[in-house]
Write a protein that holds these residues in place. Structure first.
Motif, PDB file in Angstrom:
ATOM      1  N   GLU A 101      10.438   4.823   0.163  1.00 29.29           N
ATOM      2  CA  GLU A 101       9.049   4.438  -0.184  1.00 29.29           C
ATOM      3  C   GLU A 101       9.506   3.163  -1.032  1.00 29.29           C
ATOM      4  OE1 GLU A 101       7.246   8.015  -3.109  1.00 29.29           O
ATOM      5  OE2 GLU A 101       9.307   7.674  -3.829  1.00 29.29           O
ATOM      6  N   THR A 102       8.467   2.114  -0.766  1.00 28.81           N
ATOM      7  CA  THR A 102       8.586   1.329  -1.463  1.00 28.81           C
ATOM      8  C   THR A 102       8.420   0.506  -3.108  1.00 28.81           C
ATOM      9  OG1 THR A 102       6.073   0.363  -1.438  1.00 28.81           O
ATOM     10  CG2 THR A 102       8.118  -0.494  -0.023  1.00 28.81           C
ATOM     11  N   ALA A 103       8.585   0.268  -4.129  1.00 28.30           N
ATOM     12  CA  ALA A 103       8.762  -0.254  -5.437  1.00 28.30           C
ATOM     13  C   ALA A 103       7.106  -0.803  -5.583  1.00 28.30           C
ATOM     14  CB  ALA A 103       9.861  -0.226  -6.085  1.00 28.30           C
ATOM     15  N   LEU A 104       7.164  -1.485  -4.318  1.00 27.87           N
ATOM     16  CA  LEU A 104       5.940  -2.576  -4.581  1.00 27.87           C
ATOM     17  C   LEU A 104       4.737  -1.214  -4.650  1.00 27.87           C
ATOM     18  CD1 LEU A 104       4.922  -5.117  -5.114  1.00 27.87           C
ATOM     19  CD2 LEU A 104       4.610  -5.006  -2.285  1.00 27.87           C
ATOM     20  N   GLY A 105       4.803  -0.257  -4.134  1.00 25.10           N
ATOM     21  CA  GLY A 105       3.663   0.309  -3.817  1.00 25.10           C
ATOM     22  C   GLY A 105       3.506   1.526  -4.267  1.00 25.10           C
ATOM     23  N   SER A 106       5.290   2.070  -5.207  1.00 25.22           N
ATOM     24  CA  SER A 106       4.653   3.115  -6.109  1.00 25.22           C
ATOM     25  C   SER A 106       4.701   2.814  -7.128  1.00 25.22           C
ATOM     26  CB  SER A 106       6.272   3.592  -5.859  1.00 25.22           C
ATOM     27  OG  SER A 106       6.167   3.816  -4.066  1.00 25.22           O
ATOM     28  N   LEU A 107       5.377   1.437  -7.883  1.00 21.42           N
ATOM     29  CA  LEU A 107       5.227   1.290  -9.435  1.00 21.42           C
ATOM     30  C   LEU A 107       3.392   1.095  -9.718  1.00 21.42           C
ATOM     31  CD1 LEU A 107       7.492  -0.861  -9.829  1.00 21.42           C
ATOM     32  CD2 LEU A 107       8.017   1.288 -10.735  1.00 21.42           C
ATOM     33  N   THR A 167       1.245  -1.532   0.328  1.00 21.82           N
ATOM     34  CA  THR A 167       0.215  -0.214  -0.069  1.00 21.82           C
ATOM     35  C   THR A 167       0.628   1.138  -0.232  1.00 21.82           C
ATOM     36  OG1 THR A 167       0.322   0.029   2.367  1.00 21.82           O
ATOM     37  CG2 THR A 167      -2.664  -1.318   1.091  1.00 21.82           C
ATOM     38  N   GLY A 168       2.165   1.001  -0.309  1.00 25.62           N
ATOM     39  CA  GLY A 168       2.446   2.194   0.388  1.00 25.62           C
ATOM     40  C   GLY A 168       3.325   3.026   1.503  1.00 25.62           C
ATOM     41  N   THR A 169       2.704   2.498   2.620  1.00 26.32           N
ATOM     42  CA  THR A 169       2.990   2.937   3.794  1.00 26.32           C
ATOM     43  C   THR A 169       3.852   2.152   4.527  1.00 26.32           C
ATOM     44  OG1 THR A 169       0.887   1.747   5.184  1.00 26.32           O
ATOM     45  CG2 THR A 169       0.229   3.719   3.560  1.00 26.32           C
ATOM     46  N   LEU A 170       4.504   1.147   4.132  1.00 27.49           N
ATOM     47  CA  LEU A 170       5.411   0.826   5.392  1.00 27.49           C
ATOM     48  C   LEU A 170       6.710   2.400   5.764  1.00 27.49           C
ATOM     49  CD1 LEU A 170       6.933  -1.608   6.021  1.00 27.49           C
ATOM     50  CD2 LEU A 170       8.360  -2.155   4.038  1.00 27.49           C
ATOM     51  N   THR A 171       7.040   1.998   5.560  1.00 25.24           N
ATOM     52  CA  THR A 171       7.926   3.477   6.594  1.00 25.24           C
ATOM     53  C   THR A 171       7.165   3.925   7.970  1.00 25.24           C
ATOM     54  OG1 THR A 171       8.071   5.104   4.653  1.00 25.24           O
ATOM     55  CG2 THR A 171       9.863   3.364   4.737  1.00 25.24           C
ATOM     56  N   ARG A 172       5.925   4.635   6.859  1.00 21.89           N
ATOM     57  CA  ARG A 172       5.360   5.228   7.863  1.00 21.89           C
ATOM     58  C   ARG A 172       4.340   4.602   9.243  1.00 21.89           C
ATOM     59  NH1 ARG A 172       2.442   9.514   7.792  1.00 21.89           N
ATOM     60  NH2 ARG A 172       2.696  10.768   5.410  1.00 21.89           N
ATOM     61  N   ASP A 173       4.541   3.280   8.969  1.00 18.33           N
ATOM     62  CA  ASP A 173       4.188   2.328  10.024  1.00 18.33           C
ATOM     63  C   ASP A 173       4.775   1.843  10.483  1.00 18.33           C
ATOM     64  OD1 ASP A 173       1.569   2.827   8.341  1.00 18.33           O
ATOM     65  OD2 ASP A 173       0.979   0.729   8.343  1.00 18.33           O
ATOM     66  N   LEU A 174       5.557   2.002  10.165  1.00 15.44           N
ATOM     67  CA  LEU A 174       7.491   1.681  11.255  1.00 15.44           C
ATOM     68  C   LEU A 174       7.171   3.257  12.434  1.00 15.44           C
ATOM     69  CD1 LEU A 174       9.304  -0.488   8.882  1.00 15.44           C
ATOM     70  CD2 LEU A 174       8.227  -1.334  11.258  1.00 15.44           C
ATOM     71  N   ALA A 175       7.240   3.701  11.168  1.00 10.34           N
ATOM     72  CA  ALA A 175       8.270   5.365  12.567  1.00 10.34           C
ATOM     73  C   ALA A 175       6.214   5.363  12.997  1.00 10.34           C
ATOM     74  CB  ALA A 175       7.604   6.098  11.221  1.00 10.34           C
ATOM     75  N   ALA A 176       4.853   5.000  12.990  1.00 10.39           N
ATOM     76  CA  ALA A 176       4.034   5.215  14.111  1.00 10.39           C
ATOM     77  C   ALA A 176       4.307   3.864  15.295  1.00 10.39           C
ATOM     78  CB  ALA A 176       2.774   4.948  13.004  1.00 10.39           C
ATOM     79  N   GLU A 177       4.937   3.085  14.789  1.00  4.93           N
ATOM     80  CA  GLU A 177       5.428   1.967  16.114  1.00  4.93           C
ATOM     81  C   GLU A 177       6.311   2.781  16.673  1.00  4.93           C
ATOM     82  OE1 GLU A 177       6.716  -1.586  15.132  1.00  4.93           O
ATOM     83  OE2 GLU A 177       4.777  -1.687  13.972  1.00  4.93           O
ATOM     84  N   GLY A 178       7.281   3.216  16.859  1.00  7.72           N
ATOM     85  CA  GLY A 178       8.354   3.948  17.311  1.00  7.72           C
ATOM     86  C   GLY A 178       9.241   4.043  16.583  1.00  7.72           C
ATOM     87  N   GLY A 179       9.129   4.054  15.006  1.00  9.68           N
ATOM     88  CA  GLY A 179      10.720   4.357  14.795  1.00  9.68           C
ATOM     89  C   GLY A 179      11.428   2.612  14.831  1.00  9.68           C
ATOM     90  N   MET A 180      12.355   2.840  14.116  1.00 11.57           N
ATOM     91  CA  MET A 180      13.430   1.643  13.445  1.00 11.57           C
ATOM     92  C   MET A 180      14.128   1.103  15.611  1.00 11.57           C
ATOM     93  SD  MET A 180      13.279   0.470  11.007  1.00 11.57           S
ATOM     94  CE  MET A 180      14.315  -0.703  10.692  1.00 11.57           C
ATOM     95  N   GLU A 181      14.688   2.109  16.059  1.00 11.90           N
ATOM     96  CA  GLU A 181      14.932   2.083  17.508  1.00 11.90           C
ATOM     97  C   GLU A 181      14.283   1.243  17.930  1.00 11.90           C
ATOM     98  OE1 GLU A 181      14.523   5.245  15.709  1.00 11.90           O
ATOM     99  OE2 GLU A 181      16.572   6.053  16.163  1.00 11.90           O
ATOM    100  N   SER A 182      12.470   1.429  17.759  1.00  7.62           N
ATOM    101  CA  SER A 182      11.175   0.232  18.966  1.00  7.62           C
ATOM    102  C   SER A 182      11.379  -0.837  17.750  1.00  7.62           C
ATOM    103  CB  SER A 182      10.202   1.244  19.095  1.00  7.62           C
ATOM    104  OG  SER A 182       9.422   0.397  19.408  1.00  7.62           O
ATOM    105  N   ALA A 183      11.866  -0.477  16.469  1.00  7.13           N
ATOM    106  CA  ALA A 183      11.051  -1.891  15.830  1.00  7.13           C
ATOM    107  C   ALA A 183      12.319  -2.546  15.478  1.00  7.13           C
ATOM    108  CB  ALA A 183      10.588  -1.689  14.701  1.00  7.13           C
ATOM    109  N   LEU A 184      13.284  -2.180  15.557  1.00  4.47           N
ATOM    110  CA  LEU A 184      14.512  -3.911  15.544  1.00  4.47           C
ATOM    111  C   LEU A 184      14.835  -4.706  16.035  1.00  4.47           C
ATOM    112  CD1 LEU A 184      17.231  -1.415  14.128  1.00  4.47           C
ATOM    113  CD2 LEU A 184      16.559  -3.479  12.931  1.00  4.47           C
ATOM    114  N   TRP A 185      15.210  -5.692  15.912  1.00  4.32           N
ATOM    115  CA  TRP A 185      15.813  -7.208  16.734  1.00  4.32           C
ATOM    116  C   TRP A 185      16.544  -6.166  17.924  1.00  4.32           C
ATOM    117  CZ3 TRP A 185      15.131 -11.637  18.880  1.00  4.32           C
ATOM    118  CH2 TRP A 185      16.380 -11.869  20.093  1.00  4.32           C
ATOM    119  N   ALA A 186      15.864  -6.909  19.742  1.00  5.63           N
ATOM    120  CA  ALA A 186      17.319  -5.878  20.280  1.00  5.63           C
ATOM    121  C   ALA A 186      18.041  -6.785  20.965  1.00  5.63           C
ATOM    122  CB  ALA A 186      15.684  -5.548  20.931  1.00  5.63           C
TER     123      ALA A 186
END
Length: 384
Positions: free
Chosen positions: A167-173, A51-70
Motif C-alpha cells: 500500500e502507498t501511504a499517499l493512498g492510505s492516509l 488512488t491506492g492501486t499502484l501495486t495492483r496496476d503493476l501486477a496487472a501489466e505483468g508484474g515487476m519482472e515485466s515492468a522493470l528496466w530490462a
C-alpha cells in the motif's frame, strides 16, 4: 490548483532514468517502439499511487519482472521503479515533491519477508516534501513499513503498523483534517484524466446512451459522453465551442442533443441527409472518436491535467488540423500532455498553440527525448 512542473521516472520498462519538465501544453512525437507509451503509463502510475492501486496496476501489466528496466544495472543497484512529480501551488508559491519507489518482495532463507505474496510489487519508499520560498519540510517519509507523517500542526507521527508493504501511504492516509498537505496532493493527482484509444466497437460505451446526470468532466473511457454533451446543451446552455469543433471537422454537420429523460443521448445531422439524425451506433469509428476527444477537451469543467495517448488513432488526416485546434484551445483552460505518432498533428498544435513538439527517441534500448539535458530541462529553454 496544483499544476505539474516536472516528472522523474527511473527503472520502468524502457525508461532507464529520465526527468522532463511539464508545460501548459506538452507534445511528444515519435515512432513505434520508442517508448512514448511508457512515458504516458508512468504518469498513470503516479496517479495510481494516489488512488491506492499502484501495486495492483503493476501486477496487472505483468508484474515487476515485466515492468522493470530490462537493461544492465550498476553493481549493487536495487531493482526498483522510481516515480516522482513536482506539483506547484502557484497562488502561494509552494512546491510539493512526491516520490515513490517500488521493488520486488524480499526473500529471506526461501521465505517471503513482509505481508505480501511472492511476486507482488512492494512499496519500498515514499517521500512528500513541501518547499515554500526556499525552505523545505518533509511531510511524509517512509522506508519500508517505518516512517513518519506530519499532522496539520506540524507534529511527527509514526505511520504505524497497519500500512501494508503493498500500500502507498499517499493512498492510505485518508484524514484530510489531520494531513491537509497529503490530502491536497492526493486530490490533485486523482483528478488527472487519461484518454487512450477510446473504444469504438459495437459494444463501446460511446455508442450507448448513459444516465442523465450532470457531468462536467468526461470519464477516462468516455462512457458518459452523452451526459457531457447534455450538460453543455441543457445545463450550461452554450454549445458554441462544441458546435465549432464539429463544423471544423465535418463541415455543415450539427451535433444534436435531445433534452434528456432518464438517459442522455446525442446524434449527428449531416448535410447530405438533413432530415435524418445519425445515432452513435451508426457513426464511423473516426467520427465517434473525434467526438469523444472533443468531449474530453471541451467539457463544462476540465480536470487540472489531461493526458492523451495517440488521439489521432483512426482519424482521417484531414482531421489533424481540427484536432490540433481542439488541443490548443483546451490548453488555455488546463494542462494538456500528449504523445503522438503524427508529425502533422504535432505541427498543427505548434501552429495553433505555440508548443514545439519534443521528439522521443530510443538509444541503446533507452527512451530519451531530443534536446533534454541531464538536469531535466530542454536545451532551448536553458538557452533562453
Amino acid at each position: 490548483m496544483l499544476v505539474v512542473r516536472d516528472v522523474t521516472v527511473s527503472g520502468y520498462r524502457s525508461l532507464r532514468q529520465i526527468r522532463f519538465p511539464v508545460e501548459d501544453l506538452s507534445v511528444f512525437v515519435g515512432g513505434n517502439g520508442t517508448g512514448k507509451t511508457n512515458l504516458y503509463r508512468a504518469l498513470e502510475l503516479l496517479q495510481a499511487a494516489a488512488t491506492g492501486t499502484l501495486t495492483r496496476d503493476l501486477a496487472a501489466e505483468g508484474g515487476m519482472e515485466s515492468a522493470l528496466w530490462a537493461g544492465r544495472r550498476r553493481r549493487g543497484e536495487a531493482a526498483r521503479i522510481r516515480l516522482s512529480a513536482t506539483l506547484r501551488h502557484e497562488g502561494i508559491a509552494q512546491d510539493f515533491s512526491y516520490t515513490v519507489e517500488i521493488g520486488l518482495v524480499q526473500q529471506a532463507g526461501g521465505a517471503t519477508y513482509g505481508a505480501a505474496f511472492q511476486h507482488e510489487p512492494q512499496v519500498k519508499a515514499e517521500r512528500l516534501t513541501l518547499r515554500t520560498r526556499g525552505r523545505a519540510a518533509v511531510i511524509l517519509d517512509r522506508d519500508g513499513r517505518t516512517g513518519f507523517v506530519r499532522d496539520g500542526d506540524g507534529r511527527k507521527r509514526s505511520l504505524g503498523e497497519d500500512l501494508l508493504p503493498t500500500e502507498t501511504a499517499l493512498g492510505s492516509l485518508l484524514g484530510a483534517t489531520d494531513h491537509p498537505e497529503i490530502a491536497l496532493v492526493r486530490i490533485a493527482l486523482t483528478a488527472w484524466r487519461f484518454h487512450h484509444d477510446f473504444r469504438t466497437d459495437a459494444d463501446s460505451p460511446l455508442r450507448r446512451p448513459c444516465l442523465a446526470v450532470t457531468t462536467p468532466t468526461l470519464a477516462s473511457d468516455g462512457s458518459d459522453l452523452a451526459a457531457v454533451f447534455a450538460t453543455l446543451a441543457h445545463i450550461r446552455q452554450d454549445t458554441t465551442e462544441i458546435d465549432a469543433a464539429v463544423d471544423a471537422a465535418f463541415p455543415d454537420a450539427r451535433l444534436v442533443v435531445p433534452v434528456p429523460g432518464r438517459h442522455a443521448s446525442f446524434g449527428l445531422r449531416v448535410p447530405d441527409f438533413p432530415a435524418r439524425i445519425f445515432d452513435p451506433p451508426e457513426l464511423s469509428d473516426g467520427t465517434l472518436r473525434y467526438l469523444a476527444v472533443a468531449g474530453a477537451l471541451l467539457g463544462y469543467r476540465l480536470p487540472p491535467f489531461i493526458a492523451l495517448n495517440e488521439p489521432e488513432t483512426s482519424l482521417h488526416p484531414d482531421l489533424m488540423d481540427p484536432l490540433a485546434r481542439l488541443i490548443a484551445q483546451a490548453s488555455r483552460r488546463t494542462q494538456v500532455w500528449l504523445v503522438t505518432h503524427s508529425e502533422r498533428l504535432a505541427a498543427g498544435i505548434a501552429a495553433h498553440g505555440g508548443a514545439q513538439p519534443h521528439i522521443v527517441v530510443k538509444r541503446d534500448g533507452e527512451t530519451w527525448i531530443d534536446g533534454l539535458t541531464l538536469t531535466g530541462a530542454f536545451a532551448e529553454a536553458e538557452e533562453d
